[in-house]
Motif scaffolding. Sequence first.
Motif, mmCIF file in Angstrom:
data_model
loop_
_atom_site.group_PDB
_atom_site.id
_atom_site.type_symbol
_atom_site.label_atom_id
_atom_site.label_comp_id
_atom_site.label_asym_id
_atom_site.label_seq_id
_atom_site.Cartn_x
_atom_site.Cartn_y
_atom_site.Cartn_z
ATOM 1 N N ALA A 49 0.845 -1.215 0.000
ATOM 2 C CA ALA A 49 0.000 0.000 0.000
ATOM 3 C C ALA A 49 0.871 1.252 0.000
ATOM 4 C CB ALA A 49 -0.928 -0.003 1.208
ATOM 5 N N GLU A 50 1.921 1.228 0.793
ATOM 6 C CA GLU A 50 2.843 2.362 0.863
ATOM 7 C C GLU A 50 3.511 2.580 -0.510
ATOM 8 O OE1 GLU A 50 3.006 4.124 3.656
ATOM 9 O OE2 GLU A 50 4.364 5.511 2.602
ATOM 10 N N LEU A 51 3.909 1.495 -1.135
ATOM 11 C CA LEU A 51 4.575 1.592 -2.443
ATOM 12 C C LEU A 51 3.586 2.050 -3.522
ATOM 13 C CD1 LEU A 51 6.824 -1.614 -2.332
ATOM 14 C CD2 LEU A 51 7.478 0.752 -1.852
ATOM 15 N N VAL A 52 2.374 1.499 -3.477
ATOM 16 C CA VAL A 52 1.350 1.857 -4.471
ATOM 17 C C VAL A 52 1.057 3.363 -4.420
ATOM 18 C CG1 VAL A 52 -1.133 1.613 -4.985
ATOM 19 C CG2 VAL A 52 0.304 -0.429 -4.685
ATOM 20 N N ARG A 53 1.058 3.922 -3.210
ATOM 21 C CA ARG A 53 0.789 5.362 -3.069
ATOM 22 C C ARG A 53 1.815 6.213 -3.822
ATOM 23 N NH1 ARG A 53 -1.759 4.092 1.877
ATOM 24 N NH2 ARG A 53 0.157 3.868 3.062
ATOM 25 N N GLY A 54 2.997 5.681 -4.028
ATOM 26 C CA GLY A 54 4.043 6.436 -4.722
ATOM 27 C C GLY A 54 4.054 6.229 -6.238
ATOM 28 N N VAL A 55 3.084 5.483 -6.753
ATOM 29 C CA VAL A 55 3.071 5.190 -8.194
ATOM 30 C C VAL A 55 2.127 6.161 -8.905
ATOM 31 C CG1 VAL A 55 2.523 3.429 -9.934
ATOM 32 C CG2 VAL A 55 3.534 2.740 -7.741
ATOM 33 N N PRO A 56 2.597 6.869 -9.937
ATOM 34 C CA PRO A 56 1.696 7.792 -10.641
ATOM 35 C C PRO A 56 0.550 7.052 -11.344
ATOM 36 C CG PRO A 56 3.853 7.681 -11.735
ATOM 37 C CD PRO A 56 3.947 6.846 -10.492
ATOM 38 N N GLY A 57 -0.554 7.760 -11.531
ATOM 39 C CA GLY A 57 -1.764 7.144 -12.084
ATOM 40 C C GLY A 57 -1.609 6.560 -13.473
ATOM 41 N N ARG A 58 -0.632 7.023 -14.233
ATOM 42 C CA ARG A 58 -0.466 6.490 -15.601
ATOM 43 C C ARG A 58 0.108 5.066 -15.575
ATOM 44 N NH1 ARG A 58 4.727 5.943 -16.744
ATOM 45 N NH2 ARG A 58 6.212 7.195 -15.567
ATOM 46 N N VAL A 59 0.623 4.654 -14.419
ATOM 47 C CA VAL A 59 1.262 3.334 -14.317
ATOM 48 C C VAL A 59 0.295 2.365 -13.629
ATOM 49 C CG1 VAL A 59 3.225 2.059 -13.368
ATOM 50 C CG2 VAL A 59 3.549 4.405 -14.196
ATOM 51 N N LEU A 60 0.026 1.244 -14.268
ATOM 52 C CA LEU A 60 -0.896 0.247 -13.707
ATOM 53 C C LEU A 60 -0.220 -0.503 -12.553
ATOM 54 C CD1 LEU A 60 -3.682 -1.182 -14.141
ATOM 55 C CD2 LEU A 60 -2.428 -2.869 -15.524
ATOM 56 N N THR A 61 -0.901 -0.585 -11.422
ATOM 57 C CA THR A 61 -0.366 -1.335 -10.275
ATOM 58 C C THR A 61 -1.047 -2.711 -10.233
ATOM 59 O OG1 THR A 61 -1.998 -0.167 -8.915
ATOM 60 C CG2 THR A 61 0.254 0.666 -8.862
ATOM 61 N N VAL A 62 -0.236 -3.748 -10.067
ATOM 62 C CA VAL A 62 -0.726 -5.123 -10.202
ATOM 63 C C VAL A 62 -0.359 -5.948 -8.962
ATOM 64 C CG1 VAL A 62 -0.617 -7.215 -11.637
ATOM 65 C CG2 VAL A 62 -0.297 -4.960 -12.706
ATOM 66 N N GLY A 63 -1.324 -6.670 -8.410
ATOM 67 C CA GLY A 63 -1.068 -7.624 -7.340
ATOM 68 C C GLY A 63 -0.983 -9.018 -7.946
ATOM 69 N N VAL A 64 0.062 -9.777 -7.574
ATOM 70 C CA VAL A 64 0.303 -11.094 -8.180
ATOM 71 C C VAL A 64 -0.012 -12.198 -7.163
ATOM 72 C CG1 VAL A 64 2.069 -12.584 -9.220
ATOM 73 C CG2 VAL A 64 2.087 -10.109 -9.674
ATOM 74 N N PHE A 65 -0.825 -13.172 -7.596
ATOM 75 C CA PHE A 65 -1.308 -14.239 -6.710
ATOM 76 C C PHE A 65 -1.116 -15.599 -7.364
ATOM 77 C CE2 PHE A 65 -3.625 -10.362 -5.951
ATOM 78 C CZ PHE A 65 -3.662 -10.276 -4.565
ATOM 79 N N ARG A 66 -1.038 -16.624 -6.527
ATOM 80 C CA ARG A 66 -0.973 -17.986 -7.077
ATOM 81 C C ARG A 66 -1.679 -18.938 -6.123
ATOM 82 N NH1 ARG A 66 4.367 -21.606 -8.459
ATOM 83 N NH2 ARG A 66 3.362 -22.912 -10.022
ATOM 84 N N ASP A 67 -2.769 -19.510 -6.599
ATOM 85 C CA ASP A 67 -3.523 -20.507 -5.818
ATOM 86 C C ASP A 67 -3.863 -20.047 -4.406
ATOM 87 O OD1 ASP A 67 -3.932 -22.523 -7.679
ATOM 88 O OD2 ASP A 67 -1.917 -23.295 -7.414
ATOM 89 N N SER A 80 -4.021 -3.209 -0.407
ATOM 90 C CA SER A 80 -2.846 -2.571 -1.021
ATOM 91 C C SER A 80 -3.229 -1.457 -1.992
ATOM 92 C CB SER A 80 -2.033 -3.622 -1.774
ATOM 93 O OG SER A 80 -2.823 -4.188 -2.803
ATOM 94 N N GLY A 81 -4.445 -1.518 -2.507
ATOM 95 C CA GLY A 81 -4.895 -0.488 -3.452
ATOM 96 C C GLY A 81 -4.444 -0.710 -4.889
ATOM 97 N N VAL A 82 -3.996 -1.941 -5.226
ATOM 98 C CA VAL A 82 -3.617 -2.196 -6.626
ATOM 99 C C VAL A 82 -4.856 -2.106 -7.522
ATOM 100 C CG1 VAL A 82 -1.603 -3.642 -6.109
ATOM 101 C CG2 VAL A 82 -3.863 -4.710 -6.327
ATOM 102 N N ARG A 83 -4.616 -1.838 -8.811
ATOM 103 C CA ARG A 83 -5.749 -1.712 -9.742
ATOM 104 C C ARG A 83 -5.968 -2.973 -10.565
ATOM 105 N NH1 ARG A 83 -3.394 3.066 -12.603
ATOM 106 N NH2 ARG A 83 -4.859 2.526 -14.234
ATOM 107 N N ALA A 84 -4.977 -3.840 -10.573
ATOM 108 C CA ALA A 84 -5.113 -5.072 -11.365
ATOM 109 C C ALA A 84 -4.702 -6.272 -10.528
ATOM 110 C CB ALA A 84 -4.242 -4.991 -12.617
ATOM 111 N N VAL A 85 -5.289 -7.420 -10.870
ATOM 112 C CA VAL A 85 -5.002 -8.667 -10.173
ATOM 113 C C VAL A 85 -4.469 -9.662 -11.206
ATOM 114 C CG1 VAL A 85 -6.133 -10.621 -9.050
ATOM 115 C CG2 VAL A 85 -6.679 -8.303 -8.318
#
Length: 207
Positions: A49-67, A80-85
Motif C-alpha cells: 500500500a505504501e509503495l502503491v501510493r508512490g506510483v503515478p496514475g499512468r502506471v498500472l499497479t498489479v497484485g500477483v497471486f498464485r492458488d 494494497s490499493g492495486v488496480r489489477a489482479v
Amino acid sequence: MNDAGPSLFVKICGLRTERDVAAAVGAGADAVGFVFAESPRRVGADVAAELVRGVPGRVLTVGVFRDQPLEEVRALARGSGVRAVQLHGGEGRSDYAALAAEGWTLIRGAGVREGRVPSHGEMGEDILLLDAPVPGSGTSWDWTSVDGFGPGERWLLAGGLNAGNVGAAVAAARPWGVDVSSGVEVSRGVKEPALIAEFVRAARSAG
Ligand SMILES: O=C(O)c1ccccc1N[C@@H]1O[C@H](COP(=O)(O)O)[C@@H](O)[C@H]1O
C-alpha cells in the motif's frame, strides 16, 4: 490504464522497495507488480500500500497471486490499493467473474508447456500473460511456439526475459507487452535500477 497503443507495454514485477518503484517508474514502465504469492519477492498489504501510493496514475499497479483463496486475493488487493489482479494458479472462471465484477483489471498467468499455448480470454481475463511453467523462476520457453494472436489481443510475454534477449523474444512472438522479474535482479528478489532501465530501453527499441 496505458493502452500501449503502437508501443510495447512494459511491466516490471516483484518490486519490494521505494527504490525499486522509483527505478521502474523512472525508466518508463507501464505497469509495476507486487507479489502476494509465496515467493522471495513477497510483500505484505501494508508495504505494498505504501509503495502503491508512490506510483503515478499512468502506471498500472498489479497484485500477483498464485492458488490463494478468493477472500485472501480480495483482502490483499483491496488493502494494497492495486488496480489489477494477476492470477497464476488454478483459479476458475467463477473467480475471474467475481473479481471482474468488483472492478479489477484481470491478468491471467498461464504457463506454456510442451509448446501448448493457451488462448486469450478463456477465463474472461483482460490480459493473458504467457510464462514458463514455474512463474518467477527466470526460466524461458520456446517463444516461437506462439502463433495466431490477433493484433487487438492484449497478451504479455514473460519468463526468463532480460535486456539481452527481449529484442529477439519480441521479434519472434510479437507480443502486446512484456513482463520481467528475475532478469532485472542482482540476486533473487533484489532489483537493480540499472538493469531495469536497460530492460525498458531494450524492450522499447524492440517494440
Ligand atoms: O515472481 C514471483 O516470485 C512469482 C510468484 C508467483 C507467481 C508469479 C510470480 N512472478 C511472475 O513471473 C513472471 C516472470 O518471471 P521471471 O522474469 O521469469 O522471473 C512475471 O509474470 C511475474 O509476474
